[in-house]
Design a protein around this motif. Sequence first.
Motif, PDB file in Angstrom:
ATOM      1  N   TRP A 172       0.843  -1.197   0.000  1.00  0.00           N
ATOM      2  CA  TRP A 172       0.000   0.000   0.000  1.00  0.00           C
ATOM      3  C   TRP A 172       0.876   1.244   0.000  1.00  0.00           C
ATOM      4  CZ3 TRP A 172      -4.907  -0.330  -1.215  1.00  0.00           C
ATOM      5  CH2 TRP A 172      -5.617  -1.504  -0.948  1.00  0.00           C
ATOM      6  N   SER A 173       1.597   1.442  -1.076  1.00  0.00           N
ATOM      7  CA  SER A 173       2.539   2.569  -1.130  1.00  0.00           C
ATOM      8  C   SER A 173       2.717   3.047  -2.564  1.00  0.00           C
ATOM      9  CB  SER A 173       3.905   2.149  -0.560  1.00  0.00           C
ATOM     10  OG  SER A 173       4.863   3.166  -0.740  1.00  0.00           O
ATOM     11  N   TRP A 174       2.959   4.354  -2.685  1.00  0.00           N
ATOM     12  CA  TRP A 174       3.305   4.963  -3.969  1.00  0.00           C
ATOM     13  C   TRP A 174       4.770   5.404  -3.966  1.00  0.00           C
ATOM     14  CZ3 TRP A 174      -0.488   5.580  -7.830  1.00  0.00           C
ATOM     15  CH2 TRP A 174      -1.816   5.359  -7.430  1.00  0.00           C
ATOM     16  N   GLU A 175       5.441   5.154  -2.881  1.00  0.00           N
ATOM     17  CA  GLU A 175       6.801   5.676  -2.718  1.00  0.00           C
ATOM     18  C   GLU A 175       7.802   4.925  -3.599  1.00  0.00           C
ATOM     19  OE1 GLU A 175       9.960   6.699   0.895  1.00  0.00           O
ATOM     20  OE2 GLU A 175       7.960   5.946   1.340  1.00  0.00           O
ATOM     21  N   GLY A 176       8.634   5.699  -4.279  1.00  0.00           N
ATOM     22  CA  GLY A 176       9.700   5.107  -5.090  1.00  0.00           C
ATOM     23  C   GLY A 176       9.211   4.175  -6.178  1.00  0.00           C
ATOM     24  N   ASP A 177       8.125   4.534  -6.833  1.00  0.00           N
ATOM     25  CA  ASP A 177       7.569   3.705  -7.914  1.00  0.00           C
ATOM     26  C   ASP A 177       7.100   2.344  -7.404  1.00  0.00           C
ATOM     27  OD1 ASP A 177       8.097   5.693  -9.776  1.00  0.00           O
ATOM     28  OD2 ASP A 177      10.077   4.903 -10.246  1.00  0.00           O
ATOM     29  N   SER A 178       6.570   2.308  -6.194  1.00  0.00           N
ATOM     30  CA  SER A 178       6.089   1.042  -5.628  1.00  0.00           C
ATOM     31  C   SER A 178       4.846   0.526  -6.349  1.00  0.00           C
ATOM     32  CB  SER A 178       5.760   1.217  -4.139  1.00  0.00           C
ATOM     33  OG  SER A 178       6.908   1.554  -3.399  1.00  0.00           O
ATOM     34  N   GLU A 179       4.064   1.437  -6.889  1.00  0.00           N
ATOM     35  CA  GLU A 179       2.823   1.049  -7.560  1.00  0.00           C
ATOM     36  C   GLU A 179       3.111   0.229  -8.817  1.00  0.00           C
ATOM     37  OE1 GLU A 179       3.875   5.256  -9.018  1.00  0.00           O
ATOM     38  OE2 GLU A 179       4.065   4.030  -7.211  1.00  0.00           O
ATOM     39  N   THR A 180       2.175  -0.630  -9.179  1.00  0.00           N
ATOM     40  CA  THR A 180       2.320  -1.474 -10.369  1.00  0.00           C
ATOM     41  C   THR A 180       1.556  -0.843 -11.528  1.00  0.00           C
ATOM     42  OG1 THR A 180       2.535  -3.507  -9.060  1.00  0.00           O
ATOM     43  CG2 THR A 180       1.841  -3.744 -11.369  1.00  0.00           C
ATOM     44  N   GLU A 181       2.250  -0.601 -12.626  1.00  0.00           N
ATOM     45  CA  GLU A 181       1.583  -0.036 -13.799  1.00  0.00           C
ATOM     46  C   GLU A 181       0.661  -1.085 -14.424  1.00  0.00           C
ATOM     47  OE1 GLU A 181       2.546   2.452 -17.913  1.00  0.00           O
ATOM     48  OE2 GLU A 181       4.193   1.553 -16.762  1.00  0.00           O
ATOM     49  N   PHE A 182      -0.530  -0.646 -14.775  1.00  0.00           N
ATOM     50  CA  PHE A 182      -1.561  -1.517 -15.346  1.00  0.00           C
ATOM     51  C   PHE A 182      -1.942  -0.932 -16.713  1.00  0.00           C
ATOM     52  CE2 PHE A 182      -6.091  -3.359 -14.595  1.00  0.00           C
ATOM     53  CZ  PHE A 182      -5.727  -4.562 -15.196  1.00  0.00           C
ATOM     54  N   PRO A 183      -1.190  -1.290 -17.769  1.00  0.00           N
ATOM     55  CA  PRO A 183      -1.357  -0.605 -19.060  1.00  0.00           C
ATOM     56  C   PRO A 183      -2.439  -1.213 -19.941  1.00  0.00           C
ATOM     57  CG  PRO A 183       0.467  -2.127 -19.182  1.00  0.00           C
ATOM     58  CD  PRO A 183      -0.061  -2.225 -17.774  1.00  0.00           C
ATOM     59  N   LEU A 184      -2.838  -0.413 -20.924  1.00  0.00           N
ATOM     60  CA  LEU A 184      -3.730  -0.910 -21.965  1.00  0.00           C
ATOM     61  C   LEU A 184      -2.997  -1.933 -22.826  1.00  0.00           C
ATOM     62  CD1 LEU A 184      -5.483   2.335 -23.281  1.00  0.00           C
ATOM     63  CD2 LEU A 184      -6.648   0.354 -22.281  1.00  0.00           C
ATOM     64  N   VAL A 185      -3.717  -2.938 -23.286  1.00  0.00           N
ATOM     65  CA  VAL A 185      -3.167  -3.879 -24.253  1.00  0.00           C
ATOM     66  C   VAL A 185      -2.946  -3.127 -25.565  1.00  0.00           C
ATOM     67  CG1 VAL A 185      -3.626  -5.973 -25.600  1.00  0.00           C
ATOM     68  CG2 VAL A 185      -4.295  -5.856 -23.181  1.00  0.00           C
ATOM     69  N   THR A 186      -1.805  -3.334 -26.179  1.00  0.00           N
ATOM     70  CA  THR A 186      -1.480  -2.647 -27.425  1.00  0.00           C
ATOM     71  C   THR A 186      -2.571  -2.860 -28.472  1.00  0.00           C
ATOM     72  OG1 THR A 186       0.883  -2.942 -27.017  1.00  0.00           O
ATOM     73  CG2 THR A 186       0.239  -2.401 -29.266  1.00  0.00           C
ATOM     74  N   GLY A 187      -3.043  -1.751 -29.030  1.00  0.00           N
ATOM     75  CA  GLY A 187      -4.084  -1.830 -30.047  1.00  0.00           C
ATOM     76  C   GLY A 187      -5.498  -1.833 -29.502  1.00  0.00           C
ATOM     77  N   LYS A 188      -5.619  -1.860 -28.163  1.00  0.00           N
ATOM     78  CA  LYS A 188      -6.946  -1.857 -27.538  1.00  0.00           C
ATOM     79  C   LYS A 188      -7.172  -0.520 -26.825  1.00  0.00           C
ATOM     80  CE  LYS A 188      -7.791  -6.258 -28.475  1.00  0.00           C
ATOM     81  NZ  LYS A 188      -8.912  -6.730 -29.330  1.00  0.00           N
ATOM     82  N   THR A 189      -8.427  -0.181 -26.647  1.00  0.00           N
ATOM     83  CA  THR A 189      -8.751   1.061 -25.949  1.00  0.00           C
ATOM     84  C   THR A 189      -9.469   0.828 -24.627  1.00  0.00           C
ATOM     85  OG1 THR A 189     -10.846   1.245 -27.159  1.00  0.00           O
ATOM     86  CG2 THR A 189      -8.926   2.358 -28.116  1.00  0.00           C
ATOM     87  N   ASN A 190      -9.797  -0.425 -24.348  1.00  0.00           N
ATOM     88  CA  ASN A 190     -10.568  -0.697 -23.132  1.00  0.00           C
ATOM     89  C   ASN A 190     -10.207  -2.024 -22.467  1.00  0.00           C
ATOM     90  OD1 ASN A 190     -11.644  -2.329 -25.090  1.00  0.00           O
ATOM     91  ND2 ASN A 190     -13.637  -1.281 -25.185  1.00  0.00           N
ATOM     92  N   VAL A 191      -9.016  -2.560 -22.781  1.00  0.00           N
ATOM     93  CA  VAL A 191      -8.567  -3.807 -22.162  1.00  0.00           C
ATOM     94  C   VAL A 191      -7.218  -3.554 -21.493  1.00  0.00           C
ATOM     95  CG1 VAL A 191      -7.969  -6.236 -22.497  1.00  0.00           C
ATOM     96  CG2 VAL A 191      -9.729  -5.171 -23.931  1.00  0.00           C
ATOM     97  N   TYR A 192      -7.190  -3.745 -20.178  1.00  0.00           N
ATOM     98  CA  TYR A 192      -5.962  -3.549 -19.400  1.00  0.00           C
ATOM     99  C   TYR A 192      -5.398  -4.906 -18.994  1.00  0.00           C
ATOM    100  CZ  TYR A 192      -7.253   1.359 -19.090  1.00  0.00           C
ATOM    101  OH  TYR A 192      -7.575   2.664 -19.400  1.00  0.00           O
ATOM    102  N   GLN A 193      -4.066  -5.010 -19.022  1.00  0.00           N
ATOM    103  CA  GLN A 193      -3.450  -6.299 -18.704  1.00  0.00           C
ATOM    104  C   GLN A 193      -2.038  -6.094 -18.155  1.00  0.00           C
ATOM    105  OE1 GLN A 193      -2.018  -9.418 -21.746  1.00  0.00           O
ATOM    106  NE2 GLN A 193      -4.071 -10.159 -21.168  1.00  0.00           N
ATOM    107  N   VAL A 194      -1.668  -6.917 -17.166  1.00  0.00           N
ATOM    108  CA  VAL A 194      -0.324  -6.861 -16.607  1.00  0.00           C
ATOM    109  C   VAL A 194       0.023  -8.215 -15.989  1.00  0.00           C
ATOM    110  CG1 VAL A 194      -1.028  -6.087 -14.290  1.00  0.00           C
ATOM    111  CG2 VAL A 194       1.246  -5.495 -15.155  1.00  0.00           C
ATOM    112  N   THR A 195       1.301  -8.560 -16.052  1.00  0.00           N
ATOM    113  CA  THR A 195       1.811  -9.715 -15.314  1.00  0.00           C
ATOM    114  C   THR A 195       2.379  -9.209 -14.001  1.00  0.00           C
ATOM    115  OG1 THR A 195       2.348 -10.914 -17.351  1.00  0.00           O
ATOM    116  CG2 THR A 195       3.429 -11.646 -15.326  1.00  0.00           C
ATOM    117  N   VAL A 196       1.851  -9.689 -12.903  1.00  0.00           N
ATOM    118  CA  VAL A 196       2.234  -9.182 -11.590  1.00  0.00           C
ATOM    119  C   VAL A 196       2.256 -10.336 -10.593  1.00  0.00           C
ATOM    120  CG1 VAL A 196      -0.183  -8.598 -11.066  1.00  0.00           C
ATOM    121  CG2 VAL A 196       1.673  -7.475  -9.793  1.00  0.00           C
ATOM    122  N   VAL A 197       3.194 -10.273  -9.652  1.00  0.00           N
ATOM    123  CA  VAL A 197       3.245 -11.269  -8.575  1.00  0.00           C
ATOM    124  C   VAL A 197       2.206 -10.878  -7.524  1.00  0.00           C
ATOM    125  CG1 VAL A 197       4.620 -12.287  -6.733  1.00  0.00           C
ATOM    126  CG2 VAL A 197       5.676 -11.797  -8.950  1.00  0.00           C
TER     127      VAL A 197
END
Length: 269
Positions: free
Chosen positions: A170-195
């Motif tokens: 539960w932190s934003w410090e030092g880029d702790s947050e995980t980026e959750f990007p759009l799938v390339t070529g999509k405008t409404n589908v988000y995807q990420v590989t995360v532990v």
Amino acid sequence: MKNIVKISIFSMLFATILSCNPDDHIMVTPSEAPKLLTPAAGFSIVLSKETENNVAAEVKWDAAKYTGSQTVVNYTIEIAKAGTNFANPITVATTTEFSKSLKVSELNPALVNGGFVEKQVNDVEIRIKSVVGTSGIPQYSNVNTFKATPYRVPLASSHWLVGAATPGGWSWEGDSETEFPLVTGKTNVYQVTVVLKNGEAFREFLGNNFTNDGNWDSSRNYTYYTGLGFTIDSELVNAGDGDANFKYTGPTGPRVLTIDNAAKKITLD
């Protein structure tokens, strides 16, 4: 009549000779390459979005020398991956001075665009290139090696995952947050590989102000999606923590999280 023609031709030639600029024919040849002084070998820098307006490195060098009547000498700061012999040099900045205070906002994109690994320590070689005018014979300084850790330049369209179930907690410090990007070529589908960590919660945030305090304002939780009729993977449940966060119930490890807003589905693979 012939004499008049001869006199006219002679006058034109004489005028042409007088109008020639002798500087157009003066040769300028390299005689001594610039000498890179700083950053010295062993210098190390960790870059961050929060410090993008700060000076990352003071680059200084001794002037290059040329024989002949000189015009302006242009200096280019170049970097390359260590051990590549500058096969693909990256231009960081140009100047006519003998020093340059490189800001984080100048060095980081040069590193990222040059293929250096984000959020990891990289060995970076640096040198100075000098050229008289715009197309003269270049001279190159000695090469120094320093270490740099660039930060990731996120996509403007990305969402963000924060919570104890994610690597940054539960932190934003030092880029702790995980980026959750759009799938390339999509405008409404988000995807990420995360532990994801078993038994812990997380939340989806729509914005990021890139400060250690974070952006807690605009977000989406478990009940936001159930209220819209989304089908949600069985390994994600309502955390029941007062904020209706997502709770991950699967085994701890890397998972592919996908939120498909078109199909109204949230899946874990």
